[in-house]
Design an enzyme around this catalytic site. Structure first.
Site, mmCIF file in Angstrom:
data_model
loop_
_atom_site.group_PDB
_atom_site.id
_atom_site.type_symbol
_atom_site.label_atom_id
_atom_site.label_comp_id
_atom_site.label_asym_id
_atom_site.label_seq_id
_atom_site.Cartn_x
_atom_site.Cartn_y
_atom_site.Cartn_z
ATOM 1 N N THR A 72 0.817 -1.214 0.000
ATOM 2 C CA THR A 72 0.000 0.000 0.000
ATOM 3 C C THR A 72 0.852 1.267 0.000
ATOM 4 O O THR A 72 1.821 1.359 0.744
ATOM 5 C CB THR A 72 -0.878 0.022 1.257
ATOM 6 O OG1 THR A 72 -1.418 -1.257 1.414
ATOM 7 C CG2 THR A 72 -1.981 1.039 1.141
ATOM 8 N N LYS A 104 -9.210 -2.318 -6.352
ATOM 9 C CA LYS A 104 -9.997 -2.234 -5.113
ATOM 10 C C LYS A 104 -9.583 -1.037 -4.255
ATOM 11 O O LYS A 104 -9.206 -1.155 -3.089
ATOM 12 C CB LYS A 104 -9.908 -3.521 -4.302
ATOM 13 C CG LYS A 104 -10.491 -4.735 -5.031
ATOM 14 C CD LYS A 104 -10.617 -5.926 -4.102
ATOM 15 C CE LYS A 104 -11.302 -7.111 -4.744
ATOM 16 N NZ LYS A 104 -10.517 -7.835 -5.739
ATOM 17 N N ILE A 108 -9.288 7.692 1.241
ATOM 18 C CA ILE A 108 -9.918 9.005 1.067
ATOM 19 C C ILE A 108 -9.716 9.489 -0.364
ATOM 20 O O ILE A 108 -8.804 9.033 -1.068
ATOM 21 C CB ILE A 108 -9.350 10.049 2.065
ATOM 22 C CG1 ILE A 108 -7.861 10.318 1.800
ATOM 23 C CG2 ILE A 108 -9.581 9.607 3.507
ATOM 24 C CD1 ILE A 108 -7.339 11.568 2.492
ATOM 25 N N ASN A 110 -8.530 12.118 -1.881
ATOM 26 C CA ASN A 110 -7.240 12.669 -2.294
ATOM 27 C C ASN A 110 -6.206 11.567 -2.516
ATOM 28 O O ASN A 110 -5.454 11.581 -3.492
ATOM 29 C CB ASN A 110 -6.750 13.660 -1.230
ATOM 30 C CG ASN A 110 -5.471 14.352 -1.660
ATOM 31 O OD1 ASN A 110 -5.468 15.091 -2.646
ATOM 32 N ND2 ASN A 110 -4.385 14.107 -0.949
HETATM 33 P P1 BMP Z 1 -10.562 -17.440 -9.103
HETATM 34 O O1 BMP Z 1 -11.534 -17.646 -10.269
HETATM 35 O O2 BMP Z 1 -9.228 -18.062 -9.362
HETATM 36 O O3 BMP Z 1 -11.173 -17.816 -7.796
HETATM 37 O O4 BMP Z 1 -10.241 -15.861 -9.043
HETATM 38 C C1 BMP Z 1 -11.219 -14.919 -8.759
HETATM 39 C C2 BMP Z 1 -10.663 -13.527 -8.890
HETATM 40 O O5 BMP Z 1 -11.706 -12.582 -8.638
HETATM 41 C C3 BMP Z 1 -9.538 -13.166 -7.929
HETATM 42 O O6 BMP Z 1 -8.672 -12.269 -8.585
HETATM 43 C C4 BMP Z 1 -10.247 -12.441 -6.799
HETATM 44 O O7 BMP Z 1 -9.394 -11.480 -6.194
HETATM 45 C C5 BMP Z 1 -11.377 -11.761 -7.515
HETATM 46 N N1 BMP Z 1 -12.614 -11.542 -6.717
HETATM 47 C C6 BMP Z 1 -13.352 -12.600 -6.201
HETATM 48 O O8 BMP Z 1 -12.993 -13.771 -6.380
HETATM 49 N N2 BMP Z 1 -14.517 -12.336 -5.507
HETATM 50 C C7 BMP Z 1 -14.976 -11.069 -5.297
HETATM 51 O O9 BMP Z 1 -16.024 -10.898 -4.705
HETATM 52 C C8 BMP Z 1 -14.217 -9.997 -5.804
HETATM 53 C C9 BMP Z 1 -13.050 -10.249 -6.512
HETATM 54 O O10 BMP Z 1 -12.347 -9.240 -7.010
#
Ligand code: BMP
Length: 285
Positions: A72, A104, A108, A110
């Site tokens: 981060t 994701k 805040i 800014n």
């Molecule tokens: P997989 O099909 O290998 O489980 O990957 C799912 C992808 O979607 C991952 O990158 C995960 O971070 C993302 N993801 C998720 O699985 N569920 C959510 O609700 C939101 C996501 O971004």
């Protein structure tokens, strides 16, 4: 509202946001509502998977560039552009897919504006779509929109999650949809498990027709979940029964061995066909 019963083509014509329009047009042109999520640690595997699935997808969801390599706030530091980004953009042109950076954002206004525009990755300069958690409230949208809207980018809000025990449900999901309605020019849809039409409105309230895009992770044809709380549904459940627009598939396609390019392409075709059949079933009722 039943706009999702219309075809992707019809819906593309009405979209004003350039990124949303591009996604719908790409789905239509390639007859694919499949997005592949490429969560691998090696840049070589990352590019090889994208090259293998590229012909069969409307969108590539990237995460490796940020979450795996940097922590981060390091992404606010200016001065370095990974060559990987140029390779990703070249593949996007070669195979005709939209790029979604699964960042994701959740800070805040800014700070998210800085993270989105500047730093190592300059996400806004190459990602057509990105996403944000709603935890900070509407200011997360204001911050991102100040950067992305002039560039023709689009934002997806996380309204629900695919994981067991997710807190993004009920009134949280309703608040996410309300936030999106207030910023209709930049927020083009949701990461969610179902269609969001009418969510959060009173029984007698009528809404202008709204056509949010629903991009849905947690999709798998062979297993129901993993050992860490992920839950999978089939393309048919997601697209036909829950009215979602794009299926996001990761491990279901690149599986245990990200270096097996032939089997990856074969899996991508399998998911593409399942997603498209579910869409045809939905629109031809
Ligand atoms: P997989 O099909 O290998 O489980 O990957 C799912 C992808 O979607 C991952 O990158 C995960 O971070 C993302 N993801 C998720 O699985 N569920 C959510 O609700 C939101 C996501 O971004």
């Amino acid at each position: 509202s039943s706009l999702h019963l219309q075809t992707y083509t019809q819906r593309a014509l009405r979209q004003k946001n350039p990124a949303a329009k591009l996604l719908l047009e790409t789905i239509d042109r390639k007859q694919s509502n499949l997005a592949v999520s490429v969560d691998v640690a090696s840049p070589k595997d990352f590019l090889a998977i994208i090259d293998a699935v590229g012909p069969f997808v409307c969108l590539i969801k990237a995460t490796l560039l940020l979450r795996r390599l940097f922590s981060t706030h390091i992404d606010i530091i200016e001065d370095f552009t990974p060559a990987l980004l140029e390779d990703l953009q070249a593949l996007s042109t070669k195979h005709d897919f939209v790029i979604f950076e699964d960042r994701k954002f959740a800070d805040i206004g800014n700070t998210v504006a800085l993270q989105y525009s500047s730093g190592v990755h300059k996400i806004a300069s190459w990602a057509h779509l990105t996403n944000a958690h709603c935890v900070p409230g509407p200011s997360v949208i204001t911050g991102l929109s100040s950067v992305g809207l002039p560039l023709g980018r689009g934002l997806l809000l996380l309204a629900e999650m695919s994981t067991k025990g997710s807190l993004a449900s009920g009134s949280y999901t309703e608040a996410a949809v309300q936030m999106a309605r207030e910023h209709r020019d930049f927020v083009v849809g949701f990461i969610a498990q179902r269609r969001m039409d009418g969510v959060g409105t009173g029984p007698n309230e009528t809404l202008e027709e709204e056509d949010f895009l629903i991009l849905t992770p947690g999709v798998g044809l062979d297993v129901k979940g993993d050992a860490m709380g992920q839950q999978y549904r089939t393309p048919r459940e997601v697209v036909l029964e829950s009215g979602c627009d794009v299926i996001i598939v990761g491990r279901g396609i690149y599986g245990q061995d990200p270096s097996l390019v032939d089997s990856i392409a074969a899996q991508a075709i399998r998911y593409k066909e399942a997603g498209w059949a579910a869409y045809l079933a939905r629109t031809q009722i």
